[in-house]
Design a protein around this motif. Sequence first.
Motif, PDB file in Angstrom:
ATOM      1  N   TYR A  78      13.043  71.269 101.031  1.00  0.00           N
ATOM      2  CA  TYR A  78      13.724  71.233  99.738  1.00  0.00           C
ATOM      3  C   TYR A  78      14.907  72.197  99.726  1.00  0.00           C
ATOM      4  CZ  TYR A  78      13.556  69.772  94.855  1.00  0.00           C
ATOM      5  OH  TYR A  78      13.829  69.188  93.651  1.00  0.00           O
ATOM      6  N   ALA A  79      14.694  73.396 100.263  1.00  0.00           N
ATOM      7  CA  ALA A  79      15.752  74.412 100.278  1.00  0.00           C
ATOM      8  C   ALA A  79      16.902  73.986 101.186  1.00  0.00           C
ATOM      9  CB  ALA A  79      15.184  75.750 100.736  1.00  0.00           C
ATOM     10  N   VAL A  80      16.568  73.478 102.378  1.00  0.00           N
ATOM     11  CA  VAL A  80      17.622  73.046 103.310  1.00  0.00           C
ATOM     12  C   VAL A  80      18.424  71.906 102.709  1.00  0.00           C
ATOM     13  CG1 VAL A  80      18.060  71.963 105.555  1.00  0.00           C
ATOM     14  CG2 VAL A  80      16.407  73.837 105.374  1.00  0.00           C
ATOM     15  N   SER A  81      17.740  70.966 102.034  1.00  0.00           N
ATOM     16  CA  SER A  81      18.444  69.860 101.389  1.00  0.00           C
ATOM     17  C   SER A  81      19.433  70.379 100.350  1.00  0.00           C
ATOM     18  CB  SER A  81      17.426  68.921 100.724  1.00  0.00           C
ATOM     19  OG  SER A  81      18.083  67.852 100.077  1.00  0.00           O
ATOM     20  N   SER A  82      19.017  71.368  99.553  1.00  0.00           N
ATOM     21  CA  SER A  82      19.898  71.932  98.522  1.00  0.00           C
ATOM     22  C   SER A  82      21.094  72.653  99.142  1.00  0.00           C
ATOM     23  CB  SER A  82      19.112  72.916  97.648  1.00  0.00           C
ATOM     24  OG  SER A  82      18.059  72.275  96.979  1.00  0.00           O
ATOM     25  N   VAL A  83      20.832  73.440 100.195  1.00  0.00           N
ATOM     26  CA  VAL A  83      21.887  74.259 100.791  1.00  0.00           C
ATOM     27  C   VAL A  83      22.932  73.401 101.497  1.00  0.00           C
ATOM     28  CG1 VAL A  83      22.374  75.952 102.599  1.00  0.00           C
ATOM     29  CG2 VAL A  83      20.495  76.337 101.013  1.00  0.00           C
ATOM     30  N   VAL A  84      22.484  72.440 102.314  1.00  0.00           N
ATOM     31  CA  VAL A  84      23.467  71.656 103.066  1.00  0.00           C
ATOM     32  C   VAL A  84      24.276  70.759 102.135  1.00  0.00           C
ATOM     33  CG1 VAL A  84      22.195  71.736 105.242  1.00  0.00           C
ATOM     34  CG2 VAL A  84      21.744  69.883 103.644  1.00  0.00           C
ATOM     35  N   LEU A  85      23.678  70.345 101.004  1.00  0.00           N
ATOM     36  CA  LEU A  85      24.451  69.567 100.036  1.00  0.00           C
ATOM     37  C   LEU A  85      25.561  70.429  99.436  1.00  0.00           C
ATOM     38  CD1 LEU A  85      24.865  66.926  98.500  1.00  0.00           C
ATOM     39  CD2 LEU A  85      23.294  67.793  96.754  1.00  0.00           C
ATOM     40  N   ILE A  86      25.225  71.676  99.080  1.00  0.00           N
ATOM     41  CA  ILE A  86      26.239  72.591  98.548  1.00  0.00           C
ATOM     42  C   ILE A  86      27.355  72.805  99.566  1.00  0.00           C
ATOM     43  CG2 ILE A  86      26.675  74.996  97.912  1.00  0.00           C
ATOM     44  CD1 ILE A  86      24.012  75.031  96.531  1.00  0.00           C
ATOM     45  N   GLU A  87      26.961  72.998 100.830  1.00  0.00           N
ATOM     46  CA  GLU A  87      27.955  73.223 101.875  1.00  0.00           C
ATOM     47  C   GLU A  87      28.839  71.998 102.074  1.00  0.00           C
ATOM     48  OE1 GLU A  87      28.714  75.996 103.309  1.00  0.00           O
ATOM     49  OE2 GLU A  87      27.116  77.094 102.284  1.00  0.00           O
ATOM     50  N   SER A  88      28.286  70.795 101.880  1.00  0.00           N
ATOM     51  CA  SER A  88      29.079  69.582 102.068  1.00  0.00           C
ATOM     52  C   SER A  88      30.200  69.486 101.042  1.00  0.00           C
ATOM     53  CB  SER A  88      28.186  68.336 101.992  1.00  0.00           C
ATOM     54  OG  SER A  88      27.772  68.065 100.657  1.00  0.00           O
ATOM     55  N   TYR A  89      29.996  70.092  99.844  1.00  0.00           N
ATOM     56  CA  TYR A  89      31.034  70.064  98.817  1.00  0.00           C
ATOM     57  C   TYR A  89      32.273  70.859  99.236  1.00  0.00           C
ATOM     58  CZ  TYR A  89      27.617  68.092  95.547  1.00  0.00           C
ATOM     59  OH  TYR A  89      26.696  67.282  94.928  1.00  0.00           O
ATOM     60  N   ASN A  90      32.125  71.736 100.234  1.00  0.00           N
ATOM     61  CA  ASN A  90      33.276  72.472 100.744  1.00  0.00           C
ATOM     62  C   ASN A  90      34.137  71.613 101.668  1.00  0.00           C
ATOM     63  OD1 ASN A  90      32.521  74.909  99.466  1.00  0.00           O
ATOM     64  ND2 ASN A  90      31.110  75.391 101.141  1.00  0.00           N
ATOM     65  N   HIS A  91      33.620  70.449 102.057  1.00  0.00           N
ATOM     66  CA  HIS A  91      34.339  69.589 103.000  1.00  0.00           C
ATOM     67  C   HIS A  91      34.657  68.212 102.436  1.00  0.00           C
ATOM     68  CE1 HIS A  91      33.375  72.423 106.301  1.00  0.00           C
ATOM     69  NE2 HIS A  91      32.211  72.537 105.709  1.00  0.00           N
ATOM     70  N   LEU A  92      33.907  67.790 101.422  1.00  0.00           N
ATOM     71  CA  LEU A  92      34.040  66.437 100.883  1.00  0.00           C
ATOM     72  C   LEU A  92      34.211  66.453  99.377  1.00  0.00           C
ATOM     73  CD1 LEU A  92      31.210  64.360 102.653  1.00  0.00           C
ATOM     74  CD2 LEU A  92      33.651  64.187 103.079  1.00  0.00           C
ATOM     75  N   ALA A  93      34.828  65.388  98.856  1.00  0.00           N
ATOM     76  CA  ALA A  93      34.819  65.173  97.409  1.00  0.00           C
ATOM     77  C   ALA A  93      33.373  64.968  96.969  1.00  0.00           C
ATOM     78  CB  ALA A  93      35.660  63.955  97.052  1.00  0.00           C
ATOM     79  N   SER A  94      33.024  65.487  95.801  1.00  0.00           N
ATOM     80  CA  SER A  94      31.634  65.444  95.358  1.00  0.00           C
ATOM     81  C   SER A  94      31.108  64.020  95.233  1.00  0.00           C
ATOM     82  CB  SER A  94      31.490  66.177  94.009  1.00  0.00           C
ATOM     83  OG  SER A  94      32.305  65.563  93.022  1.00  0.00           O
ATOM     84  N   GLY A  95      31.993  63.069  94.858  1.00  0.00           N
ATOM     85  CA  GLY A  95      31.560  61.678  94.728  1.00  0.00           C
ATOM     86  C   GLY A  95      31.129  61.085  96.062  1.00  0.00           C
ATOM     87  N   ILE A  96      31.905  61.331  97.099  1.00  0.00           N
ATOM     88  CA  ILE A  96      31.552  60.832  98.428  1.00  0.00           C
ATOM     89  C   ILE A  96      30.287  61.515  98.917  1.00  0.00           C
ATOM     90  CG2 ILE A  96      32.331  60.542 100.799  1.00  0.00           C
ATOM     91  CD1 ILE A  96      33.888  58.911  98.787  1.00  0.00           C
ATOM     92  N   ALA A  97      30.156  62.820  98.676  1.00  0.00           N
ATOM     93  CA  ALA A  97      28.954  63.558  99.080  1.00  0.00           C
ATOM     94  C   ALA A  97      27.720  62.991  98.384  1.00  0.00           C
ATOM     95  CB  ALA A  97      29.113  65.043  98.768  1.00  0.00           C
ATOM     96  N   THR A  98      27.878  62.613  97.106  1.00  0.00           N
ATOM     97  CA  THR A  98      26.762  62.025  96.363  1.00  0.00           C
ATOM     98  C   THR A  98      26.313  60.713  96.995  1.00  0.00           C
ATOM     99  OG1 THR A  98      27.490  63.021  94.293  1.00  0.00           O
ATOM    100  CG2 THR A  98      26.027  61.128  94.124  1.00  0.00           C
ATOM    101  N   THR A  99      27.280  59.899  97.411  1.00  0.00           N
ATOM    102  CA  THR A  99      26.950  58.643  98.053  1.00  0.00           C
ATOM    103  C   THR A  99      26.167  58.872  99.341  1.00  0.00           C
ATOM    104  OG1 THR A  99      28.953  57.609  97.182  1.00  0.00           O
ATOM    105  CG2 THR A  99      27.901  56.520  99.030  1.00  0.00           C
TER     106      THR A  99
END
Length: 294
Positions: A78-99
């Motif tokens: 659960y923690a890793v899922s939360s952290v890597v999602l946050i980190e992905s927002y530094n590289h991607l638009a949030s909409g694409i990251a959500t997809t």
Amino acid sequence: MTTTWKGFINASVSAISFGLIPLFTVPVLASGMPATSVLVYRYAAGCAVMLVLLMAGRTRMSLRFGDSLRILLLSLLYAVSSVVLIESYNHLASGIATTLLFSYPVWTLLLSVVFLHERLSAMTTLAIVVAVAGVSCLSGAFDGGRLQSLTGALLATASGLCYAVYMVAFPRMRIRRMPSLKVTFYIFFFTMMLMMLYALFVEGRIRPVGSMPNLVNLVLLGLLPTALSNVTLIFSLKQISSTTAAILGAFEPMTAMGVGILVFGEPFTLPVVLGFALILVSVLILVLCKKGVK
């Protein structure tokens, strides 16, 4: 009401409440609090709410050593899922990251088929394809969005994979027989501790709450998208398959987009309308597919 319908309702409530995260998170982030600190307070508030309920119900809080290790494993996912999602927002638009995050129904299906030998239903596969297409429309992928970073794509996809492993693993563990509120409390408690270590490593400290509006938003964040969402998710995983619960998770981005439109004034475009329609169709496919199940 059959067990299957109860599972449908619990999974839907879980997804809808989880989709309320932006409603309480965006104002706190706008105040200057980093996302890592927000996550720590989110899980802390969720733990506090559940602890009060557990104490009121006089639930025994003891854990076996083996159960503690199982819960720690789920908390790590659960923690890793939360952290890597946050980190992905530094590289991607949030909409694409959500997809890309919403790849987790696909991962859930693949894990269930490969490791658990779950039968691959044509209707279930169709529901997944339609749901992913709907989330893609909501994200902006068909409205000028484009992949900006391979690193961000891998991080967001890894977040979905970790969440899928969590959903597939929990129903097969002995701890599924524990009271849902108790096991959810311990998952969040261990996740909070892991997030505190991460926040201290990345930021060097955990930012103070700072204001009463922030405190209210963080408490509500811990109550609705955290405690309520995950307790009902665990109920649903005891009542329906992980794959079905994952598909119903399409209500998460649908709710988040609704909050964005109604509260934050985000545009209500044709792809958004199409995304809403496709998600409802995917749920309808599931309902028709499971109609005869008792």
